[in-house]
Design a protein around this motif. Structure first.
Motif, PDB file in Angstrom:
ATOM      1  N   THR A 193      -4.090  47.946  20.882  1.00 24.36           N
ATOM      2  CA  THR A 193      -3.892  47.093  19.708  1.00 24.36           C
ATOM      3  C   THR A 193      -2.724  47.608  18.869  1.00 24.36           C
ATOM      4  O   THR A 193      -1.832  46.855  18.485  1.00 24.36           O
TER       5      THR A 193
ATOM      6  N   ILE B   8      -2.452  40.464  15.090  1.00 20.54           N
ATOM      7  CA  ILE B   8      -3.094  41.129  16.228  1.00 20.54           C
ATOM      8  C   ILE B   8      -4.187  42.068  15.733  1.00 20.54           C
ATOM      9  O   ILE B   8      -3.920  43.051  15.040  1.00 20.54           O
ATOM     10  N   LYS B   9      -5.431  41.764  16.079  1.00 20.32           N
ATOM     11  CA  LYS B   9      -6.563  42.610  15.681  1.00 20.32           C
ATOM     12  C   LYS B   9      -7.194  43.297  16.892  1.00 20.32           C
ATOM     13  O   LYS B   9      -7.971  44.225  16.763  1.00 20.32           O
ATOM     14  N   GLN B  10      -6.912  42.768  18.068  1.00 17.05           N
ATOM     15  CA  GLN B  10      -7.477  43.315  19.312  1.00 17.05           C
ATOM     16  C   GLN B  10      -6.588  42.851  20.469  1.00 17.05           C
ATOM     17  O   GLN B  10      -5.867  41.864  20.327  1.00 17.05           O
ATOM     18  N   PRO B  11      -6.655  43.557  21.607  1.00 18.64           N
ATOM     19  CA  PRO B  11      -5.763  43.199  22.716  1.00 18.64           C
ATOM     20  C   PRO B  11      -5.890  41.736  23.150  1.00 18.64           C
ATOM     21  O   PRO B  11      -4.894  41.115  23.521  1.00 18.64           O
TER      22      PRO B  11
ATOM     23  N   LYS C 261      -8.669  50.351  24.015  1.00 16.99           N
ATOM     24  CA  LYS C 261      -8.434  49.069  23.325  1.00 16.99           C
ATOM     25  C   LYS C 261      -7.744  49.298  21.983  1.00 16.99           C
ATOM     26  O   LYS C 261      -6.862  48.539  21.576  1.00 16.99           O
ATOM     27  N   LYS C 262      -8.184  50.355  21.279  1.00 17.16           N
ATOM     28  CA  LYS C 262      -7.590  50.675  19.979  1.00 17.16           C
ATOM     29  C   LYS C 262      -6.107  51.009  20.131  1.00 17.16           C
ATOM     30  O   LYS C 262      -5.258  50.516  19.392  1.00 17.16           O
TER      31      LYS C 262
END
Ligand code: ADP
Ligand code: K
Ligand code: ZN
Length: 433
Positions: free
Chosen positions: A20, A50-53, A16-17
């Motif tokens: 992102t 955008i902070k997360q997918p 996820k990181k």
């Protein structure tokens, strides 16, 4: 076991990181293109948002129509001078779809292809015959670069000329073949006509089949005919081409490379995400493409995420076999039908040969579905009652599956016209009236 162990087995939160970060980069490239620049300005979209997918849901969709309307350079996120290749669809109606790549994009795609092939069990000791058109079509060069990156001896055979294909296989001891599944039944018939048995007279061990919808039954037939394992390869030119999702040796779904593509499965009507395990439209965002990033591209392909983890240890999500595109579906006598449902029925019947064709017509004011079915070579021995029995059996089974009664016609092997590239399964003549 793995081509890139660390990336292929990344823990969920690490993945996820990475997504992102790459999504932010993608937006930065996209913002340089005339199309996205305008859209982003209108909607106040900036990469920092955008902070997360999951924040992808704030972004607009991209469709084939957008690509056509902004042909050819409207999606370019890099200076033209940086480009080193384009691939394009035939575009027989209207503008073609074109995708441009810079050096980074081509290297990244070649690596994804190598990773995909490795994951299906191809190794640098293999002799790899790519039976696929080279040129603007992505299956030629897309595979070629991956095969070389992996280090196999590549035979860039191109499509067609089955006798020459067989000769190449025998001369160089081909162990792996990539081809579209609908071609392989025909190739087998040529082997037979030459008095050859691919199981005995070649070193073939592994096939990569893809580029068009096919059923589990068709895979099994191919595996039996050639004495190989056959692995499913999925891609589309807008997302590079092949190398988007690939089966591993477990044959339990296609790993979609989530470091390079952000996956959404949406209800095609409401565009709301469906829960894992449910079928919907595949919507993809490129995460590692610079020259022509695409955001939330609506593929029209219908599939689902297979819940759970894969025994191979890869953490990237698995797509189920793509059953077709939402635009493949046709309606006959009020029933919604996908061609692959009919293929599934036909290929379970042992008397059925390599090919079939569904024709939709209006007869006496009513819609009819005519299914021409090739029988196996030497099956028909002049006994009309045998013909009758098989016709009735197929009619009944199709009716049970799709709920509409077809008109089934048995035809000789090889008599259904072959298309140049991907198989044409449905001819809809109804709109012509
Ligand atoms: P076109 O869109 O003109 O057919 P592409 O080569 O880009 O050209 O085709 C991509 C499409 O082919 C996918 O969107 C999908 O519908 C189909 N496809 C590709 N691979 C597979 C596969 N393994 N199984 C089912 N369908 C596939
Ligand atoms: K080699
Ligand atoms: Zn796996």
């Amino acid at each position: 076991m793995y081509w890139e162990k660390q990336l292929e087995t990344l823990a969920h939160d690490e993945l996820k990181k990475l997504q992102t970060e790459r999504l932010k980069e993608t937006l930065t490239y996209a913002a340089r293109s005339p199309f996205y620049k305008q859209v982003f300005q209108q909607k106040g979209i900036r990469p920092e948002l955008i902070k997360q997918p999951d924040d992808i849901r704030r972004l607009p969709y991209t469709t084939k129509q957008h690509l056509r309307e902004n042909f050819p350079y409207g999606f370019l996120g890099a200076p033209k001078q940086e480009l080193i290749r384009l691939h394009s669809s035939s575009g027989t109606t209207g503008n073609p779809t074109v995708i441009f790549h810079n050096r980074h994009d081509i290297a990244s795609w070649a690596n994804l292809m190598a990773r995909s092939l490795y994951c299906a069990g191809v190794r640098d000791t293999d002799v790899f015959q790519n039976i696929c058109g080279y040129g603007l079509f992505t299956g030629g060069l897309g595979f070629q670069y991956g095969i070389e990156r992996l280090g196999c001896l590549s035979i860039p055979a191109g499509a067609g000329n089955s006798l020459r294909q067989i000769k190449l296989m025998q001369d160089y001891g081909t162990t792996v073949v990539h081809a579209i599944p609908s071609y392989l039944g025909r190739l087998y018939e040529i082997f037979q006509a030459e008095g050859l048995d691919p199981r005995k007279d070649t070193d073939l061990r592994l096939f990569v089949i893809g580029a068009e919808p096919h059923t589990e039954e068709q895979r099994q037939r191919i595996e039996e005919m050639f004495g190989v394992k056959a692995y499913n390869s999925f891609g589309l030119s807008e997302m590079n081409g092949p190398g988007v999702a690939f089966e591993c040796t477990e044959q339990a779904g296609l790993h979609i490379w989530e470091d390079s593509y952000l996956v959404e499965i949406l209800n095609p009507d409401t565009l709301e995400p469906v829960p894992d395990g449910e079928v919907g439209e595949l919507v993809l965002t490129t995460l590692d493409r610079q020259a022509m990033p695409l955001i939330r591209y609506r593929t029209r392909d219908l599939t689902r995420i297979i819940p759970g983890t894969c025994a191979c240890g890869r953490t990237h999500a698995r797509l189920d076999r793509i059953t077709g595109r939402s635009d493949d579906m046709f309606i006959i006598k009020g029933c919604n039908v996908f061609p692959m449902q009919i293929e599934g029925v036909l290929l379970k019947i042992p008397e059925v040969g390599a090919d079939y064709l569904i024709t939709l017509e209006q007869r006496n004011g009513a819609d009819e579905m005519i299914v021409d079915v090739e029988v196996k070579k030497d099956w028909f021995n002049g006994d009309i009652t045998r013909l009758d029995r098989l016709t009735r059996k197929i009619t009944q089974q199709i009716r049970d599956e799709v709920l509409a009664k077809p008109i089934v016609r048995l035809v000789e092997p090889g008599s259904i016209p072959k298309s140049e590239g991907k198989a044409v399964r449905v001819k809809d003549n109804r709109t012509l009236n």
